[in-house]
Design an enzyme around this catalytic site. Structure first.
Site, mmCIF file in Angstrom:
data_model
loop_
_atom_site.group_PDB
_atom_site.id
_atom_site.type_symbol
_atom_site.label_atom_id
_atom_site.label_comp_id
_atom_site.label_asym_id
_atom_site.label_seq_id
_atom_site.Cartn_x
_atom_site.Cartn_y
_atom_site.Cartn_z
ATOM 1 N N ASP A 39 31.673 19.017 -40.976
ATOM 2 C CA ASP A 39 32.538 18.353 -41.943
ATOM 3 C C ASP A 39 33.635 17.594 -41.190
ATOM 4 O O ASP A 39 34.192 18.086 -40.212
ATOM 5 C CB ASP A 39 33.159 19.376 -42.897
ATOM 6 C CG ASP A 39 33.776 18.717 -44.121
ATOM 7 O OD1 ASP A 39 33.208 18.875 -45.219
ATOM 8 O OD2 ASP A 39 34.821 18.043 -43.985
ATOM 9 N N ILE A 40 33.977 16.421 -41.665
ATOM 10 C CA ILE A 40 34.953 15.568 -40.992
ATOM 11 C C ILE A 40 36.381 16.115 -41.134
ATOM 12 O O ILE A 40 37.259 15.770 -40.333
ATOM 13 C CB ILE A 40 34.860 14.126 -41.542
ATOM 14 C CG1 ILE A 40 35.443 13.129 -40.561
ATOM 15 C CG2 ILE A 40 35.527 13.991 -42.910
ATOM 16 C CD1 ILE A 40 35.094 11.678 -40.870
ATOM 17 N N ASN A 97 29.806 22.436 -54.559
ATOM 18 C CA ASN A 97 30.562 21.930 -55.695
ATOM 19 C C ASN A 97 29.664 21.042 -56.546
ATOM 20 O O ASN A 97 29.033 20.122 -56.031
ATOM 21 C CB ASN A 97 31.766 21.112 -55.209
ATOM 22 C CG ASN A 97 32.814 21.980 -54.540
ATOM 23 O OD1 ASN A 97 33.150 23.051 -55.037
ATOM 24 N ND2 ASN A 97 33.319 21.538 -53.406
ATOM 25 N N HIS A 110 25.181 18.739 -51.443
ATOM 26 C CA HIS A 110 25.453 19.325 -50.131
ATOM 27 C C HIS A 110 25.947 20.749 -50.301
ATOM 28 O O HIS A 110 26.600 21.082 -51.294
ATOM 29 C CB HIS A 110 26.492 18.517 -49.357
ATOM 30 C CG HIS A 110 27.738 18.221 -50.123
ATOM 31 N ND1 HIS A 110 27.796 17.237 -51.088
ATOM 32 C CD2 HIS A 110 28.970 18.777 -50.092
ATOM 33 C CE1 HIS A 110 29.013 17.185 -51.592
ATOM 34 N NE2 HIS A 110 29.751 18.136 -51.015
ATOM 35 N N HIS A 112 28.341 23.521 -48.386
ATOM 36 C CA HIS A 112 29.327 23.794 -47.345
ATOM 37 C C HIS A 112 29.006 25.153 -46.743
ATOM 38 O O HIS A 112 28.763 26.125 -47.482
ATOM 39 C CB HIS A 112 30.739 23.871 -47.933
ATOM 40 C CG HIS A 112 31.237 22.607 -48.561
ATOM 41 N ND1 HIS A 112 32.143 21.775 -47.941
ATOM 42 C CD2 HIS A 112 30.975 22.043 -49.765
ATOM 43 C CE1 HIS A 112 32.421 20.751 -48.735
ATOM 44 N NE2 HIS A 112 31.728 20.888 -49.848
HETATM 45 P P1 AMP Z 1 32.744 17.983 -51.924
HETATM 46 O O1 AMP Z 1 34.168 18.001 -52.396
HETATM 47 O O2 AMP Z 1 32.038 19.288 -52.145
HETATM 48 O O3 AMP Z 1 31.979 16.796 -52.455
HETATM 49 O O4 AMP Z 1 32.818 17.866 -50.332
HETATM 50 C C1 AMP Z 1 32.709 16.657 -49.637
HETATM 51 C C2 AMP Z 1 32.981 16.966 -48.184
HETATM 52 O O5 AMP Z 1 32.514 15.876 -47.418
HETATM 53 C C3 AMP Z 1 34.455 17.170 -47.826
HETATM 54 O O6 AMP Z 1 34.639 18.464 -47.262
HETATM 55 C C4 AMP Z 1 34.735 16.054 -46.824
HETATM 56 O O7 AMP Z 1 35.627 16.417 -45.807
HETATM 57 C C5 AMP Z 1 33.333 15.758 -46.299
HETATM 58 N N1 AMP Z 1 33.127 14.418 -45.761
HETATM 59 C C6 AMP Z 1 33.434 13.225 -46.333
HETATM 60 N N2 AMP Z 1 33.056 12.212 -45.558
HETATM 61 C C7 AMP Z 1 32.497 12.757 -44.444
HETATM 62 C C8 AMP Z 1 31.913 12.228 -43.263
HETATM 63 N N3 AMP Z 1 31.831 10.899 -43.034
HETATM 64 N N4 AMP Z 1 31.430 13.088 -42.325
HETATM 65 C C9 AMP Z 1 31.510 14.421 -42.545
HETATM 66 N N5 AMP Z 1 32.045 14.990 -43.643
HETATM 67 C C10 AMP Z 1 32.536 14.172 -44.594
#
Ligand code: AMP
Length: 126
Positions: A39-40, A97, A110, A112
Site C-alpha cells: 500500500d502506498i 472495504n 482489493h 488489505h
Molecule cells: P480502500 O479505502 O479500501 O479503497 O483502500 C484503497 C487503498 O489504496 C488505500 O489504502 C490507499 O493508500 C491505497 N492506494 C491508493 N493508490 C495507491 C497506489 N498507487 N499504490 C498503492 N496503494 C495505493
C-alpha cells in the site's frame, strides 16, 4: 472519496492502471489471477493490497460474478502472501472495504493485509 462499490467498472481506476503497467507498484507476488503490492500509505508495519486481475468493482461484484478458478486463485494468493511475509506466527488481519459506509476509495476489489504489530480493535470507535 468513497465509492459505491457497485458498477459499472471504471477501467481508469488506479489499480486498473497498475495492472496494465501504466503506473508503478511495489510488487510482492502475482499469480494468474491476483497481484499483491505494498500500500502506498501504509497503516501498519506490513500493509499489503491483494487485487484480482479481473475487472471487479468490489467484493460484492467479485463474489457474485468471478469464476471459481478466479476466486480460488485470488484466495490462495492472499494466503500465500501472508505466509511468505512471515505473518502467520504472530497473526494478521484481512480487510475489504465495500462501498461508501466502509469508505472504499478505489473501485477495484482489493483485500488489505495488515501485520507486523498488534493491530488493535477491529473497528474504529469514535
Ligand atoms: P480502500 O479505502 O479500501 O479503497 O483502500 C484503497 C487503498 O489504496 C488505500 O489504502 C490507499 O493508500 C491505497 N492506494 C491508493 N493508490 C495507491 C497506489 N498507487 N499504490 C498503492 N496503494 C495505493
Amino acid at each position: 472519496m468513497a465509492v459505491s462499490g457497485r458498477g459499472p467498472y471504471d477501467p481508469q481506476n488506479v489499480f486498473a492502471k497498475i495492472l496494465r503497467g501504466e503506473i508503478p507498484c511495489r510488487k510482492i507476488y502475482e499469480n494468474e489471477y491476483a497481484l499483491a503490492f505494498h500500500d502506498i500509505a501504509p497503516q501498519a508495519p506490513v500493509h499489503v493490497l491483494v487485487i484480482p486481475k479481473g475487472p471487479y468493482v468490489s467484493f460484492a461484484d467479485f463474489s457474485q460474478t468471478a469464476g471459481e478458478a478466479e476466486i480460488a486463485g485470488f484466495t490462495r494468493a492472499v494466503g500465500h502472501v501472508a505466509a511468505s511475509l512471515g505473518l502467520e506466527d504472530h497473526g494478521y488481519r484481512l480487510l475489504a472495504n465495500m462501498g461508501a459506509a466502509a469508505g472504499q476509495e478505489v473501485p477495484h476489489f482489493h483485500v488489505h493485509l495488515f501485520g507486523g504489530a498488534a493491530l488493535g480493535p477491529m473497528l474504529h470507535r469514535s
